[in-house]
Design a protein around this motif. Structure first.
Motif, PDB file in Angstrom:
ATOM      1  N   ASP A 214       2.235   5.972   6.707  1.00  0.00           N
ATOM      2  CA  ASP A 214       3.696   5.747   6.719  1.00  0.00           C
ATOM      3  C   ASP A 214       4.052   4.620   7.681  1.00  0.00           C
ATOM      4  N   ASP A 215       3.038   3.768   7.945  1.00  0.00           N
ATOM      5  CA  ASP A 215       3.270   2.652   8.869  1.00  0.00           C
ATOM      6  C   ASP A 215       3.045   1.305   8.181  1.00  0.00           C
ATOM      7  N   TYR A 216       3.247   1.286   6.872  1.00  0.00           N
ATOM      8  CA  TYR A 216       3.136   0.016   6.137  1.00  0.00           C
ATOM      9  C   TYR A 216       4.426  -0.786   6.312  1.00  0.00           C
TER      10      TYR A 216
ATOM     11  N   ILE B 202       1.892  13.603   6.478  1.00  0.00           N
ATOM     12  CA  ILE B 202       1.507  12.199   6.599  1.00  0.00           C
ATOM     13  C   ILE B 202       0.061  12.149   7.091  1.00  0.00           C
TER      14      ILE B 202
ATOM     15  N   ARG C 152      -3.933   5.991   6.585  1.00  0.00           N
ATOM     16  CA  ARG C 152      -4.013   5.113   5.409  1.00  0.00           C
ATOM     17  C   ARG C 152      -5.321   5.350   4.655  1.00  0.00           C
TER      18      ARG C 152
ATOM     19  N   MET D 198       6.980   7.979  -0.729  1.00  0.00           N
ATOM     20  CA  MET D 198       7.970   8.966  -0.266  1.00  0.00           C
ATOM     21  C   MET D 198       9.111   9.116  -1.284  1.00  0.00           C
TER      22      MET D 198
ATOM     23  N   SER E  95       8.446   3.789  -3.609  1.00  0.00           N
ATOM     24  CA  SER E  95       7.511   4.138  -2.533  1.00  0.00           C
ATOM     25  C   SER E  95       6.946   5.535  -2.771  1.00  0.00           C
TER      26      SER E  95
ATOM     27  N   ASP F 289      10.356   2.235   3.829  1.00  0.00           N
ATOM     28  CA  ASP F 289      10.190   3.543   4.487  1.00  0.00           C
ATOM     29  C   ASP F 289       8.793   3.752   5.071  1.00  0.00           C
ATOM     30  N   GLY F 290       7.986   2.697   5.075  1.00  0.00           N
ATOM     31  CA  GLY F 290       6.664   2.781   5.705  1.00  0.00           C
ATOM     32  C   GLY F 290       5.556   3.265   4.778  1.00  0.00           C
ATOM     33  N   THR F 291       5.942   3.772   3.555  1.00  0.00           N
ATOM     34  CA  THR F 291       4.885   4.194   2.625  1.00  0.00           C
ATOM     35  C   THR F 291       4.701   3.115   1.546  1.00  0.00           C
ATOM     36  N   CYS F 292       3.535   3.129   0.907  1.00  0.00           N
ATOM     37  CA  CYS F 292       3.190   2.066  -0.057  1.00  0.00           C
ATOM     38  C   CYS F 292       4.155   2.055  -1.239  1.00  0.00           C
TER      39      CYS F 292
ATOM     40  N   ILE G 255       0.079  12.130   2.282  1.00  0.00           N
ATOM     41  CA  ILE G 255       0.679  10.814   2.024  1.00  0.00           C
ATOM     42  C   ILE G 255      -0.086   9.825   2.878  1.00  0.00           C
TER      43      ILE G 255
END
Ligand code: WQD
Length: 341
Positions: free
Chosen positions: A222-224, A293, A296, A275, A273, A228-231, A219
């Motif tokens: 997860d810091d977007y 994870i 990016r 996730m 997302s 939930d931080g995923t695209c 993935i």
């Protein structure tokens, strides 16, 4: 009399689904494909779903004489143009391959259409033209951003080539459909996506991981700045997407267009997302995916989804299948081609 629609790239993932929907809606279809990125699986699948053989011409749209011969042989009322290279990464390392193939084939098609006195042309464009949008959801009026790949640039250039051709040549009418993220497969599981080598796109990677062909799904990030931080993307079911083509072709053939050149977003309007998609896939198919994870992926936008209001209103088209049904169909197709019970 039935109208005849030429589907270039009709043996591919989107082209095969569009062919099925066109024939079921009562159109005659001629498929043309050079088979450079597919085998006969989808063509065979299309014929079994429809219970008949369809005219198939193996040809390259970069060969203008071949395009002329095709238009001489069949009474073509509309063309849907899919035939193009589509690997984003490869287009960055080998841009000339993309510019020469994707532009030349489309220009040849338009030149022959002009020679014949006109044609209705539907171009398969992409939400990639919006880049990283400032405002969400994106409408057709949202600005196009400079392309980040040569592939994306060919989509923008072909849109412009079509727009200018419509303005200049009487008899040419055009629609560009901007797809969001097409996924899934026909409910029959007889046609679907067949990526060569390691899949770049999320859903084929997921289904191949579930099938044991890939060890682990990465993935990408997860810091977007998302819930939930995923695209987030707008995943559109392939059969729904195919139906948008039938609606657009019908609009052209019935003279319902409000301008010679029109653009429509083809999406659901619903952000999902990475996730959420992975979890939905696990749930609906009752399995666990091996995932981790990872960093990016360069070039990915944080979030994009469509405002599909224009297509809803003017094409009378709306995405109907749920993400669950779509993810079920994607797995059914993977099982079908891998002979998994
Ligand atoms: C979706 C999301 C990834 C793979 C691309 C092209 C576009 C269009 C469709 C095609 C992203 C994440 C993916 C993986 C992941 N063109 N992902 N692990 O990038 O939105 O659009 O395909 O002809 O022009 O750019 O689609 O399916 O590659 O990715 O986490 O192994 O899944 O980061 O957020 P994308 P995609």
């Amino acid at each position: 009399m039935k109208a005849t629609v030429l589907v270039s790239g009709g043996a591919g993932f989107i082209g095969s689904h569009v062919t099925v929907e066109l024939v079921q809606a009562g159109y005659d279809v001629v498929i043309a494909d050079n088979m450079s990125n597919c085998d006969e699986t989808n063509y065979r699948g299309v014929c079994s779903i429809l219970g008949k053989e369809l005219p198939f011409v193996r040809m390259d749209f970069c060969d203008k004489e071949a395009v002329r011969n095709l238009f001489a042989k069949y009474p073509i009322d509309a063309v849907i143009h899919f035939a193009a290279f589509k690997a984003v990464g490869e287009s960055v390392t080998n841009p000339l391959k993309y510019y020469s193939n994707n532009l030349e084939s489309f220009i040849n098609l338009l030149e022959v259409a002009v020679e014949k006195g006109g044609c209705n042309v539907l171009f398969s464009s992409s939400a990639t033209v919006y880049g990283e949008p400032e405002k969400l959801p994106v409408t057709e009026e949202s600005p196009r951003m400079p392309a980040t790949s040569s592939y994306g640039n060919t989509k923008q250039m072909c849109e412009d080539i079509l727009r200018d051709s419509v303005a200049a040549y009487p008899g040419i009418k055009g629609i560009a459909l901007r797809y969001f993220n097409p996924i899934g497969a026909h409910p029959s599981a007889l046609i679907g996506e067949l990526p060569r080598g390691v899949p770049n796109n999320l859903v084929p990677f997921i289904t191949q991981t579930a099938a044991g062909i890939r060890e682990c799904l990465s993935i990408f990030g997860d810091d977007y700045p998302t819930p939930d931080g995923t695209c987030q993307r707008d995943y559109i079911d392939i059969v729904d997407l195919a139906k948008a083509h039938v609606a657009a072709v019908t609009r052209m053939l019935k003279d319902k267009m409000e301008a010679g050149y029109e653009i429509f977003n083809v999406g659901t309007g619903r952000p999902v997302s990475v996730m959420e998609l992975v979890k939905a896939f696990e749930k609906v198919n009752h399995l666990k995916l091996n995932y981790r994870i990872a960093p990016r992926r360069p070039g990915d936008v944080t979030a994009i989804w469509a405002d599909p209001a224009k297509a809803n209103e003017k094409l009378g088209w709306k995405a109907e299948r749920s993400i669950e049904e779509t993810l079920e169909s994607a797995w059914a197709w993977e099982k079908h081609i891998r002979n998994i019970k």
